[in-house]
Write an enzyme that holds these catalytic residues in place. Structure first.
Site, PDB file in Angstrom:
ATOM      1  N   ASN A   1       0.809  -1.218   0.000  1.00 58.84           N
ATOM      2  CA  ASN A   1       0.000   0.000   0.000  1.00 58.84           C
ATOM      3  C   ASN A   1       0.847   1.275   0.000  1.00 58.84           C
ATOM      4  O   ASN A   1       0.319   2.353  -0.279  1.00 58.84           O
ATOM      5  CB  ASN A   1      -1.020  -0.030   1.145  1.00 58.84           C
ATOM      6  CG  ASN A   1      -2.143  -1.022   0.843  1.00 58.84           C
ATOM      7  OD1 ASN A   1      -2.303  -1.446  -0.303  1.00 58.84           O
ATOM      8  ND2 ASN A   1      -2.908  -1.392   1.861  1.00 58.84           N
TER       9      ASN A   1
ATOM     10  N   CYS B   1     -10.599  -4.580  -4.004  1.00 56.89           N
ATOM     11  CA  CYS B   1     -11.396  -5.578  -3.292  1.00 56.89           C
ATOM     12  C   CYS B   1     -12.814  -5.047  -3.099  1.00 56.89           C
ATOM     13  O   CYS B   1     -13.003  -3.859  -2.827  1.00 56.89           O
ATOM     14  CB  CYS B   1     -10.779  -5.895  -1.930  1.00 56.89           C
ATOM     15  SG  CYS B   1      -9.205  -6.735  -2.061  1.00 56.89           S
TER      16      CYS B   1
ATOM     17  N   ARG C   1     -17.698   1.515  -1.579  1.00 58.73           N
ATOM     18  CA  ARG C   1     -16.413   2.148  -1.245  1.00 58.73           C
ATOM     19  C   ARG C   1     -16.441   3.587  -1.763  1.00 58.73           C
ATOM     20  O   ARG C   1     -15.951   3.878  -2.845  1.00 58.73           O
ATOM     21  CB  ARG C   1     -15.234   1.363  -1.844  1.00 58.73           C
ATOM     22  CG  ARG C   1     -15.005   0.026  -1.191  1.00 58.73           C
ATOM     23  CD  ARG C   1     -13.766  -0.684  -1.701  1.00 58.73           C
ATOM     24  NE  ARG C   1     -12.523  -0.147  -1.161  1.00 58.73           N
ATOM     25  CZ  ARG C   1     -11.326  -0.726  -1.319  1.00 58.73           C
ATOM     26  NH1 ARG C   1     -11.214  -1.853  -2.004  1.00 58.73           N
ATOM     27  NH2 ARG C   1     -10.236  -0.188  -0.791  1.00 58.73           N
TER      28      ARG C   1
ATOM     29  N   ARG D   1      -2.244 -10.350  -6.091  1.00 53.86           N
ATOM     30  CA  ARG D   1      -2.232  -8.885  -6.197  1.00 53.86           C
ATOM     31  C   ARG D   1      -1.419  -8.273  -5.069  1.00 53.86           C
ATOM     32  O   ARG D   1      -0.938  -7.151  -5.192  1.00 53.86           O
ATOM     33  CB  ARG D   1      -3.664  -8.345  -6.105  1.00 53.86           C
ATOM     34  CG  ARG D   1      -4.450  -8.547  -7.375  1.00 53.86           C
ATOM     35  CD  ARG D   1      -5.788  -7.886  -7.266  1.00 53.86           C
ATOM     36  NE  ARG D   1      -5.646  -6.629  -6.547  1.00 53.86           N
ATOM     37  CZ  ARG D   1      -6.626  -5.988  -5.913  1.00 53.86           C
ATOM     38  NH1 ARG D   1      -7.827  -6.487  -5.936  1.00 53.86           N
ATOM     39  NH2 ARG D   1      -6.397  -4.868  -5.288  1.00 53.86           N
TER      40      ARG D   1
HETATM   41  N1  EPU Z   1     -14.438   6.222   3.154  1.00 55.14           N
HETATM   42  C1  EPU Z   1     -15.451   7.149   2.940  1.00 55.14           C
HETATM   43  N2  EPU Z   1     -15.237   8.116   2.010  1.00 55.14           N
HETATM   44  C2  EPU Z   1     -14.082   8.181   1.273  1.00 55.14           C
HETATM   45  C3  EPU Z   1     -13.062   7.245   1.507  1.00 55.14           C
HETATM   46  C4  EPU Z   1     -13.272   6.268   2.451  1.00 55.14           C
HETATM   47  O1  EPU Z   1     -16.488   7.094   3.588  1.00 55.14           O
HETATM   48  O2  EPU Z   1     -13.961   9.094   0.446  1.00 55.14           O
HETATM   49  C5  EPU Z   1     -14.642   5.173   4.173  1.00 55.14           C
HETATM   50  C6  EPU Z   1     -14.593   3.770   3.591  1.00 55.14           C
HETATM   51  O3  EPU Z   1     -15.858   3.369   3.115  1.00 55.14           O
HETATM   52  C7  EPU Z   1     -14.132   2.961   4.796  1.00 55.14           C
HETATM   53  C8  EPU Z   1     -13.208   3.927   5.541  1.00 55.14           C
HETATM   54  O4  EPU Z   1     -13.552   5.229   5.077  1.00 55.14           O
HETATM   55  O5  EPU Z   1     -15.226   2.655   5.621  1.00 55.14           O
HETATM   56  C9  EPU Z   1     -11.733   3.710   5.308  1.00 55.14           C
HETATM   57  O6  EPU Z   1     -11.444   3.714   3.912  1.00 55.14           O
HETATM   58  P1  EPU Z   1     -10.015   4.144   3.349  1.00 55.14           P
HETATM   59  O7  EPU Z   1     -10.196   5.273   2.418  1.00 55.14           O
HETATM   60  O8  EPU Z   1      -9.089   4.322   4.496  1.00 55.14           O
HETATM   61  O9  EPU Z   1      -9.591   2.862   2.522  1.00 55.14           O
HETATM   62  P2  EPU Z   1      -8.881   2.817   1.096  1.00 55.14           P
HETATM   63  O10 EPU Z   1      -7.934   3.928   0.968  1.00 55.14           O
HETATM   64  O11 EPU Z   1      -9.909   2.616   0.038  1.00 55.14           O
HETATM   65  C10 EPU Z   1      -6.833   1.464   1.931  1.00 55.14           C
HETATM   66  C11 EPU Z   1      -6.166   0.191   1.570  1.00 55.14           C
HETATM   67  C12 EPU Z   1      -7.020  -0.990   1.999  1.00 55.14           C
HETATM   68  C13 EPU Z   1      -7.297  -0.899   3.493  1.00 55.14           C
HETATM   69  C14 EPU Z   1      -7.863   0.483   3.868  1.00 55.14           C
HETATM   70  C15 EPU Z   1      -8.015   0.691   5.359  1.00 55.14           C
HETATM   71  C16 EPU Z   1      -4.947   0.790  -0.418  1.00 55.14           C
HETATM   72  C17 EPU Z   1      -4.800   0.666  -1.889  1.00 55.14           C
HETATM   73  N3  EPU Z   1      -5.974   0.154   0.130  1.00 55.14           N
HETATM   74  O12 EPU Z   1      -8.072   1.464   1.238  1.00 55.14           O
HETATM   75  O13 EPU Z   1      -6.214  -2.127   1.762  1.00 55.14           O
HETATM   76  O14 EPU Z   1      -8.215  -1.898   3.872  1.00 55.14           O
HETATM   77  O15 EPU Z   1      -7.020   1.521   3.353  1.00 55.14           O
HETATM   78  O16 EPU Z   1      -6.785   0.560   5.998  1.00 55.14           O
HETATM   79  O17 EPU Z   1      -4.128   1.413   0.239  1.00 55.14           O
HETATM   80  C18 EPU Z   1      -5.718  -4.362   1.278  1.00 55.14           C
HETATM   81  O18 EPU Z   1      -4.527  -4.040   1.218  1.00 55.14           O
HETATM   82  O19 EPU Z   1      -6.130  -5.552   1.323  1.00 55.14           O
HETATM   83  C19 EPU Z   1      -6.723  -3.300   1.320  1.00 55.14           C
HETATM   84  C20 EPU Z   1      -7.992  -3.489   1.008  1.00 55.14           C
END
Ligand code: EPU
Length: 438
Positions: free
Chosen positions: A23, A120, A125, A403
């Protein structure tokens, strides 16, 4: 279709070397678009998500030169593309991190156009916090028809204060990348504090940016005119390390997990200790040994420094091996995170899901079955369960696992596990293990 075949029940012994953080890599590779000059990236993980991003950058006109298995030089000096064409859409729709290309193109060119990201499937999301942040920096954002289009008024973003309504890794990263070359000062409040946020800030700073406060809940960025080339080594992967630690806890044995930052693993180490797993920390390794008996535990996932959601499925597999009742509560994602439960049940796990919690009655020996990797970490969970189970487990849809885990099969085999990857044609209706025996 490739599958993993696991003959479970062999304790793990030896040493496993952890690769660079997925990440961090999937943020830093798009951020290289902001740099005019050569970025030498060291300790990059060899996984399909990084390959996909490097492929997109090459298509955009970057020069990408692999120096060795973990070092790549990326030169985006001649990149001019601010709108990804149709040939790239299948790739940008495949991975989550493709939305960082929007922040990077917007920061560099003042314009960006890409598809909505993939990744995923955890149910909904949303990306509203990304939009809020980039809009606050002066971008006119249009998200419709499966595309994201952004245009900075006057051709360059302007610094501003942004408060994130929800702690989001992705929004924090996207705004940080875009703000690095915005005019003036950006303050992002209520940001994520994950190790890869700090790693991205360190990368940007080593390329000439001025980003402060990463690792706390307020990040301050003084925009610079442009970024220059440099060398950067990525941090090791917290979740890959945690996955091997969890495997030792579930399967038994003693393993040195090396090339890690033990501080990043504290939340995982302390939970494992609570479960009667010995975890000894060195400078850049942890020694993990399972003692007897494994104890049940309650876990709740939270943003860093809390227990990581990306360790949730793997730890539930461990809880299945601990006699007694445990509870795993998900505090970051919705019910979409629980898709692995059905697969573990096929292996005899006693798990009930109510709202955001999985109630596990552990201690019953798991048995091999044909299971699916429903997503990346769900896949890691069924591998762990298969290694701990009696009999043969077949894991399908392993592309999800590949991945994010570099050489998972080779690393587990080196620890004494009986796991291999086979390429077998799918026969209609075939759901038995006959073809392995035969
Ligand atoms: N959220 C919102 N609005 C947004 C963005 C997020 O409501 O604009 C919510 C999401 O729905 C969730 C929470 O905030 O409930 C956290 O989401 P976050 O944005 O932190 O997740 P992400 O950036 O989409 C990254 C990792 C994920 C990991 C999460 C949480 C990457 C590419 N992905 O996702 O990693 O689960 O942070 O730590 O960095 C994995 O590696 O298996 C993976 C899924």
């Amino acid at each position: 279709m490739e599958k993993y075949v696991i003959h479970g029940g062999k304790p793990l012994h030896g040493e496993v070397e952890i690769s660079g953080a997925k990440n961090a890599a999937v943020a830093i590779i798009p951020a290289a678009i902001m740099v005019r000059g050569v970025c030498r990236l060291e300790n990059l993980p060899q996984i399909s998500d990084t390959d996909t991003l490097l492929h997109i950058l090459t298509y955009m006109g970057a020069r990408v030169n692999a120096i060795n298995r973990t070092t790549v030089e990326v030169d985006c000096t001649d990149v001019q593309m601010d709108c990804l064409p149709e040939e790239m859409w299948s790739l940008t729709r495949k991975i989550r991190a493709s939305y960082y290309l929007v922040g990077a193109m917007l920061g560099r060119f003042g314009r960006a156009c890409s598809t909505m990201p993939g990744g995923c499937n955890f149910g909904v999301r949303p990306i509203d916090q990304h939009i809020k942040g980039l809009t606050a920096l002066g971008a006119d954002m249009d998200v419709s028809g499966g595309f994201i289009r952004a245009e900075a008024g006057g051709g360059r973003l302007r610094g501003n204060t942004v408060y994130l309504d929800k702690v989001s890794v992705g929004a924090t990263i996207n705004i940080m990348i875009a703000a690095a070359t915005a005019e003036g000062r950006t303050v992002i409040e209520n940001v994520a504090r994950e190790p890869h946020i700090v790693d991205l800030a360190n990368f940007l700073n080593s390329m000439g940016a001025d980003v402060r406060g990463a690792g706390t809940n307020v990040i301050k960025i003084r925009g610079v005119r442009q970024l220059h080339g440099g060398t950067y080594a990525l941090i090791p992967d917290q979740i890959e390390a945690g996955t091997y630690m969890a495997a030792v806890a579930a399967v038994g044995g003693a393993v040195r997990v090396s090339n890690v930052i033990p501080k990043h693993l504290e939340c995982i180490s302390s939970k494992l200790r609570e479960m009667n797993v010995e975890v000894e920390e060195g400078d850049d390794y942890v020694l993990v040994r399972r003692a007897e008996p494994l104890r049940a535990a309650d876990i709740k996932t939270m943003p860093y420094p809390g227990f990581p959601t990306d360790m949730h499925p793997q730890m539930t597999a461990v809880l299945c091996c601990a006699p007694g009742r445990s509870v795993m509560t998900e505090g970051v994602w919705s019910s979409g995170r629980f898709k692995y439960v059905g697969e573990l049940r096929k292996m005899g796990a006693d798990i009930q899901v109510e709202e955001q919690s999985a109630f596990v009655q552990g201690g019953r020996r798991l048995t091999g079955a044909v299971v699916r990797a429903c997503d990346l970490r769900a896949g890691a969970a069924v591998v762990i369960a298969g290694l701990a189970a009696e009999g043969t487990t077949v894991v399908e849809d392993i592309n999800y696992i590949e991945r994010g885990y570099q050489n998972l099969v080779g690393k587990f085999r080196a620890l004494g596990a009986d796991i291999c990857c086979v390429d077998e044609p799918d026969l209609p209706g075939e759901r038995t293990l006959g073809w392995i025996a035969g």
